[in-house]
Motif scaffolding. Structure first.
Motif, mmCIF file in Angstrom:
data_model
loop_
_atom_site.group_PDB
_atom_site.id
_atom_site.type_symbol
_atom_site.label_atom_id
_atom_site.label_comp_id
_atom_site.label_asym_id
_atom_site.label_seq_id
_atom_site.Cartn_x
_atom_site.Cartn_y
_atom_site.Cartn_z
ATOM 1 N N SER A 190 0.851 -1.181 0.000
ATOM 2 C CA SER A 190 0.000 0.000 0.000
ATOM 3 C C SER A 190 0.888 1.232 0.000
ATOM 4 O O SER A 190 1.926 1.250 0.662
ATOM 5 C CB SER A 190 -0.879 -0.022 1.261
ATOM 6 N N SER A 191 0.505 2.237 -0.728
ATOM 7 C CA SER A 191 1.267 3.489 -0.701
ATOM 8 C C SER A 191 0.310 4.672 -0.847
ATOM 9 O O SER A 191 -0.712 4.576 -1.533
ATOM 10 C CB SER A 191 2.325 3.524 -1.805
ATOM 11 N N VAL A 192 0.643 5.730 -0.151
ATOM 12 C CA VAL A 192 -0.148 6.963 -0.201
ATOM 13 C C VAL A 192 0.802 8.151 -0.166
ATOM 14 O O VAL A 192 1.939 8.044 0.278
ATOM 15 C CB VAL A 192 -1.145 7.063 0.989
ATOM 16 N N TRP A 193 0.321 9.262 -0.648
ATOM 17 C CA TRP A 193 1.078 10.502 -0.529
ATOM 18 C C TRP A 193 0.119 11.664 -0.533
ATOM 19 O O TRP A 193 -1.007 11.570 -0.978
ATOM 20 C CB TRP A 193 2.115 10.644 -1.644
ATOM 21 N N GLU A 194 0.616 12.758 0.010
ATOM 22 C CA GLU A 194 -0.184 13.980 0.040
ATOM 23 C C GLU A 194 0.756 15.170 0.154
ATOM 24 O O GLU A 194 1.763 15.112 0.842
ATOM 25 C CB GLU A 194 -1.139 13.952 1.229
ATOM 26 N N LYS A 195 0.391 16.245 -0.507
ATOM 27 C CA LYS A 195 1.158 17.486 -0.473
ATOM 28 C C LYS A 195 0.412 18.494 0.381
ATOM 29 O O LYS A 195 -0.799 18.607 0.301
ATOM 30 C CB LYS A 195 1.336 18.006 -1.890
ATOM 31 N N LYS A 196 1.163 19.193 1.228
ATOM 32 C CA LYS A 196 0.583 20.250 2.060
ATOM 33 C C LYS A 196 1.530 21.450 1.974
ATOM 34 O O LYS A 196 2.609 21.430 2.553
ATOM 35 C CB LYS A 196 0.465 19.767 3.514
ATOM 36 N N GLY A 197 1.131 22.462 1.223
ATOM 37 C CA GLY A 197 2.022 23.606 1.035
ATOM 38 C C GLY A 197 3.265 23.171 0.282
ATOM 39 O O GLY A 197 3.180 22.557 -0.771
ATOM 40 N N ASP A 198 4.428 23.488 0.861
ATOM 41 C CA ASP A 198 5.698 23.103 0.246
ATOM 42 C C ASP A 198 6.238 21.794 0.806
ATOM 43 O O ASP A 198 7.403 21.471 0.624
ATOM 44 C CB ASP A 198 6.743 24.204 0.446
ATOM 45 N N ASN A 199 5.420 21.047 1.503
ATOM 46 C CA ASN A 199 5.846 19.780 2.086
ATOM 47 C C ASN A 199 4.986 18.648 1.545
ATOM 48 O O ASN A 199 3.837 18.844 1.175
ATOM 49 C CB ASN A 199 5.722 19.822 3.615
ATOM 50 N N ALA A 200 5.558 17.473 1.539
ATOM 51 C CA ALA A 200 4.822 16.296 1.085
ATOM 52 C C ALA A 200 5.174 15.116 1.980
ATOM 53 O O ALA A 200 6.258 15.062 2.550
ATOM 54 C CB ALA A 200 5.157 15.974 -0.362
ATOM 55 N N CYS A 201 4.248 14.211 2.087
ATOM 56 C CA CYS A 201 4.427 13.006 2.886
ATOM 57 C C CYS A 201 4.208 11.799 1.973
ATOM 58 O O CYS A 201 3.189 11.722 1.293
ATOM 59 C CB CYS A 201 3.431 13.003 4.045
ATOM 60 N N PHE A 202 5.170 10.894 1.945
ATOM 61 C CA PHE A 202 5.093 9.683 1.136
ATOM 62 C C PHE A 202 5.220 8.488 2.072
ATOM 63 O O PHE A 202 6.158 8.417 2.864
ATOM 64 C CB PHE A 202 6.242 9.641 0.117
ATOM 65 N N ILE A 203 4.295 7.559 1.988
ATOM 66 C CA ILE A 203 4.286 6.413 2.902
ATOM 67 C C ILE A 203 4.120 5.132 2.096
ATOM 68 O O ILE A 203 3.232 5.031 1.252
ATOM 69 C CB ILE A 203 3.142 6.532 3.924
ATOM 70 N N LEU A 204 4.967 4.170 2.382
ATOM 71 C CA LEU A 204 4.894 2.865 1.749
ATOM 72 C C LEU A 204 4.691 1.816 2.828
ATOM 73 O O LEU A 204 5.429 1.770 3.811
ATOM 74 C CB LEU A 204 6.182 2.557 0.986
ATOM 75 N N GLY A 205 3.672 0.991 2.663
ATOM 76 C CA GLY A 205 3.431 -0.126 3.568
ATOM 77 C C GLY A 205 3.699 -1.427 2.844
ATOM 78 O O GLY A 205 3.032 -1.742 1.865
ATOM 79 N N ASP A 206 4.685 -2.183 3.301
ATOM 80 C CA ASP A 206 5.011 -3.466 2.697
ATOM 81 C C ASP A 206 4.052 -4.513 3.241
ATOM 82 O O ASP A 206 4.002 -4.740 4.451
ATOM 83 C CB ASP A 206 6.450 -3.839 3.028
ATOM 84 N N GLY A 207 3.294 -5.123 2.372
ATOM 85 C CA GLY A 207 2.274 -6.078 2.790
ATOM 86 C C GLY A 207 2.797 -7.418 3.271
ATOM 87 O O GLY A 207 2.037 -8.233 3.751
ATOM 88 N N LEU A 208 4.097 -7.661 3.178
ATOM 89 C CA LEU A 208 4.685 -8.931 3.616
ATOM 90 C C LEU A 208 3.901 -10.107 3.066
ATOM 91 O O LEU A 208 3.309 -10.896 3.807
ATOM 92 C CB LEU A 208 4.779 -9.003 5.141
ATOM 93 N N GLY A 209 3.896 -10.208 1.749
ATOM 94 C CA GLY A 209 3.163 -11.275 1.075
ATOM 95 C C GLY A 209 3.416 -12.633 1.694
ATOM 96 O O GLY A 209 4.519 -12.951 2.103
ATOM 97 N N SER A 213 -3.059 5.230 8.776
ATOM 98 C CA SER A 213 -2.794 5.800 10.107
ATOM 99 C C SER A 213 -1.708 6.858 10.056
ATOM 100 O O SER A 213 -1.824 7.923 10.674
ATOM 101 C CB SER A 213 -2.387 4.699 11.089
ATOM 102 N N MET A 214 -0.637 6.565 9.329
ATOM 103 C CA MET A 214 0.459 7.532 9.225
ATOM 104 C C MET A 214 0.010 8.802 8.492
ATOM 105 O O MET A 214 0.350 9.905 8.895
ATOM 106 C CB MET A 214 1.663 6.914 8.514
ATOM 107 N N LEU A 215 -0.754 8.633 7.426
ATOM 108 C CA LEU A 215 -1.228 9.804 6.696
ATOM 109 C C LEU A 215 -2.175 10.628 7.565
ATOM 110 O O LEU A 215 -2.114 11.861 7.574
ATOM 111 C CB LEU A 215 -1.909 9.404 5.388
ATOM 112 N N SER A 216 -3.020 9.971 8.319
ATOM 113 C CA SER A 216 -3.925 10.672 9.239
ATOM 114 C C SER A 216 -3.140 11.460 10.284
ATOM 115 O O SER A 216 -3.477 12.606 10.593
ATOM 116 C CB SER A 216 -4.853 9.671 9.914
ATOM 117 N N GLN A 250 -1.293 17.366 11.895
ATOM 118 C CA GLN A 250 -0.314 18.377 12.287
ATOM 119 C C GLN A 250 -0.684 19.720 11.659
ATOM 120 O O GLN A 250 -0.926 19.780 10.457
ATOM 121 C CB GLN A 250 1.094 17.983 11.808
ATOM 122 N N PRO A 251 -0.727 20.796 12.447
ATOM 123 C CA PRO A 251 -1.047 22.093 11.849
ATOM 124 C C PRO A 251 0.023 22.537 10.854
ATOM 125 O O PRO A 251 -0.270 23.169 9.851
ATOM 126 C CB PRO A 251 -1.123 23.042 13.040
#
Length: 75
Positions: free
Chosen positions: A20-39, A54-57, A62-63
């Protein structure tokens, strides 16, 4: 800041891709998260989806982006 984001993932020879992977941009910052599913482990997709959501939430709550990201991750 402009970002071009691309995602490529593969099941690695397994029947299902549990990553699973998600990302989001907030202003000049971005958050990239990768979850390894451990097949091959039971509930791998559920676990990777839970961690990335959970990490993206937490990042969204954060303000402003945290100054010390290592401390933020530990918390």
């Amino acid at each position: 800041m402009n970002l071009d984001v691309w995602r490529y993932t593969t099941s690695g020879g397994r029947e299902l891709n549990e990553d699973s992977s998600v990302w989001e941009k907030k202003g000049d910052n971005a958050c990239f998260i990768l979850g390894d599913g451990l097949g091959g482990h039971r509930g791998g997709k559920l676990a990777s989806d839970f961690v990335t959501a959970s990490m993206l939430s937490a990042w969204r709550s954060q303000p402003t982006p945290p100054n010390d990201r290592a401390i933020w991750l530990e918390e």
